[in-house]
Scaffold this motif. Structure first.
Motif, short mmCIF file in Angstrom:
data_model
loop_
_atom_site.label_atom_id
_atom_site.label_comp_id
_atom_site.label_asym_id
_atom_site.label_seq_id
_atom_site.Cartn_x
_atom_site.Cartn_y
_atom_site.Cartn_z
N SER A 65 0.66 -1.13 -0.10
CA SER A 65 -0.13 -0.09 0.03
C SER A 65 0.89 1.17 -0.02
N CYS A 66 2.29 1.23 0.45
CA CYS A 66 2.95 2.23 0.21
C CYS A 66 4.53 1.85 0.64
N GLY A 67 5.25 2.89 0.28
CA GLY A 67 6.81 2.46 0.27
C GLY A 67 7.33 2.18 1.87
N CYS A 68 6.52 2.38 2.51
CA CYS A 68 6.95 1.92 4.13
C CYS A 68 6.74 0.66 4.37
N THR A 69 6.47 -0.11 3.55
CA THR A 69 6.23 -1.74 3.62
C THR A 69 6.65 -2.39 2.41
N ARG A 70 7.31 -3.49 2.72
CA ARG A 70 7.78 -4.50 1.67
C ARG A 70 7.29 -5.84 1.96
N GLY A 71 7.43 -6.57 0.94
CA GLY A 71 7.05 -7.92 1.00
C GLY A 71 7.59 -8.73 0.03
N ARG A 72 8.02 -10.08 0.49
CA ARG A 72 8.78 -10.96 -0.51
C ARG A 72 8.22 -12.51 -0.11
N LEU A 73 7.82 -13.05 -1.08
CA LEU A 73 7.18 -14.24 -1.23
C LEU A 73 8.18 -15.36 -1.66
N LYS A 96 2.50 8.16 11.96
CA LYS A 96 2.24 8.52 13.51
C LYS A 96 0.56 8.32 13.36
N GLY A 97 0.07 7.59 14.45
CA GLY A 97 -1.31 7.30 14.53
C GLY A 97 -1.70 5.92 14.21
N THR A 98 -2.78 5.85 13.96
CA THR A 98 -3.27 4.21 13.54
C THR A 98 -2.89 3.99 12.10
N GLN A 99 -2.23 2.83 11.96
CA GLN A 99 -1.81 2.51 10.61
C GLN A 99 -2.30 0.92 10.21
N LYS A 100 -2.58 0.87 9.00
CA LYS A 100 -3.15 -0.49 8.35
C LYS A 100 -2.46 -0.45 7.03
N LYS A 101 -1.48 -1.21 6.88
CA LYS A 101 -0.61 -1.55 5.68
C LYS A 101 -0.95 -2.80 4.97
N SER A 102 -1.23 -2.71 3.73
CA SER A 102 -1.70 -3.96 2.98
C SER A 102 -0.56 -4.53 2.01
N LEU A 103 -0.54 -5.90 1.94
CA LEU A 103 0.23 -6.37 0.90
C LEU A 103 -0.77 -7.40 0.11
N LYS A 104 -0.39 -7.28 -1.13
CA LYS A 104 -1.41 -8.18 -2.08
C LYS A 104 -0.30 -9.21 -2.89
N LEU A 105 -0.63 -10.30 -3.21
CA LEU A 105 0.01 -11.27 -3.81
C LEU A 105 -0.69 -11.05 -5.12
N ILE A 106 0.05 -10.49 -6.28
CA ILE A 106 -0.29 -10.33 -7.64
C ILE A 106 0.35 -11.90 -8.56
N PRO A 107 -0.68 -12.69 -9.31
CA PRO A 107 -0.11 -13.59 -9.83
C PRO A 107 0.41 -13.26 -11.25
N LEU A 108 1.07 -14.23 -11.75
CA LEU A 108 2.08 -13.96 -12.90
C LEU A 108 0.82 -13.90 -14.11
N ASN A 109 -0.19 -14.30 -14.15
CA ASN A 109 -1.23 -14.29 -14.99
C ASN A 109 -2.55 -13.44 -15.05
N SER A 110 -2.34 -12.85 -13.89
CA SER A 110 -3.65 -11.69 -13.81
C SER A 110 -3.07 -10.58 -13.06
N ASN A 111 -3.81 -9.40 -12.97
CA ASN A 111 -3.40 -8.39 -12.21
C ASN A 111 -4.35 -8.23 -11.03
N GLU A 112 -5.28 -9.39 -10.76
CA GLU A 112 -6.17 -9.16 -9.51
C GLU A 112 -5.48 -9.98 -8.68
N PRO A 113 -5.35 -9.40 -7.26
CA PRO A 113 -4.65 -10.38 -6.25
C PRO A 113 -5.53 -11.32 -5.79
N THR A 114 -4.68 -12.28 -5.40
CA THR A 114 -5.07 -13.70 -4.97
C THR A 114 -5.60 -13.78 -3.43
N LEU A 115 -4.55 -12.92 -2.86
CA LEU A 115 -4.78 -12.94 -1.05
C LEU A 115 -4.18 -11.47 -0.66
N VAL A 116 -4.89 -11.04 0.36
CA VAL A 116 -4.57 -9.65 0.88
C VAL A 116 -4.14 -9.67 2.29
#
Length: 130
Positions: A65-73, A96-116
């Motif tokens: 959701s932003c540059g403050c979060t990174r993910g690696r599968l 600062k304050g309440t934070q809720k950051k998302s990570l989405k798995l994007i599959p090779l054959n689609s732009n739709e996330p499979t899991l958030v």
């Protein structure tokens, strides 16, 4: 005669009539609550992902959701019945304050996330009490 022909078809083509479920990624805990932290915190969490489907999942990238979060599968390919680790890192600097950051798995054959996945909590600034 009809029975013999049907028997030959069933023996030669055992997959005929069976359905393909596809890819079905599952995570038992897709939300990680990191609680209250200060702005110097670097939070790491590992989400366990398993494929309960009958086709192999191939990951293209992890969208955050932003540059403050990174993910690696790892591994990027998850076969039927296999598991993988999504390592997520959130840096609280300048937040600062309440934070809720998302990570989405994007599959090779689609732009739709499979899991958030979500990393959430509260970032305190200097001088705030717990």
């Amino acid at each position: 005669m009809k029975f013999t022909g049907l028997l030959i078809l069933v023996l030669l083509f055992p997959m005929v009539g069976t359905s393909v479920e596809g890819i079905r990624l599952v995570c038992d805990k897709p939300v990680y609550d990191f609680g209250r932290v200060d702005q110097s915190a670097v939070i790491t969490n590992v989400f366990m992902v398993r494929n309960e489907g009958d086709l192999t999942y191939v990951n293209k990238y992890v969208q955050t959701s932003c540059g403050c979060t990174r993910g690696r599968l790892r591994p990027r390919m998850i076969g039927p019945g296999e598991t993988a680790k999504l390592t997520a890192v959130y840096k609280a600097v300048r937040r600062k304050g309440t934070q809720k950051k998302s990570l989405k798995l994007i599959p090779l054959n689609s732009n739709e996330p499979t899991l958030v996945f979500y990393m959430e909590g509260f970032v305190e600034t200097t001088g705030e009490s717990r």
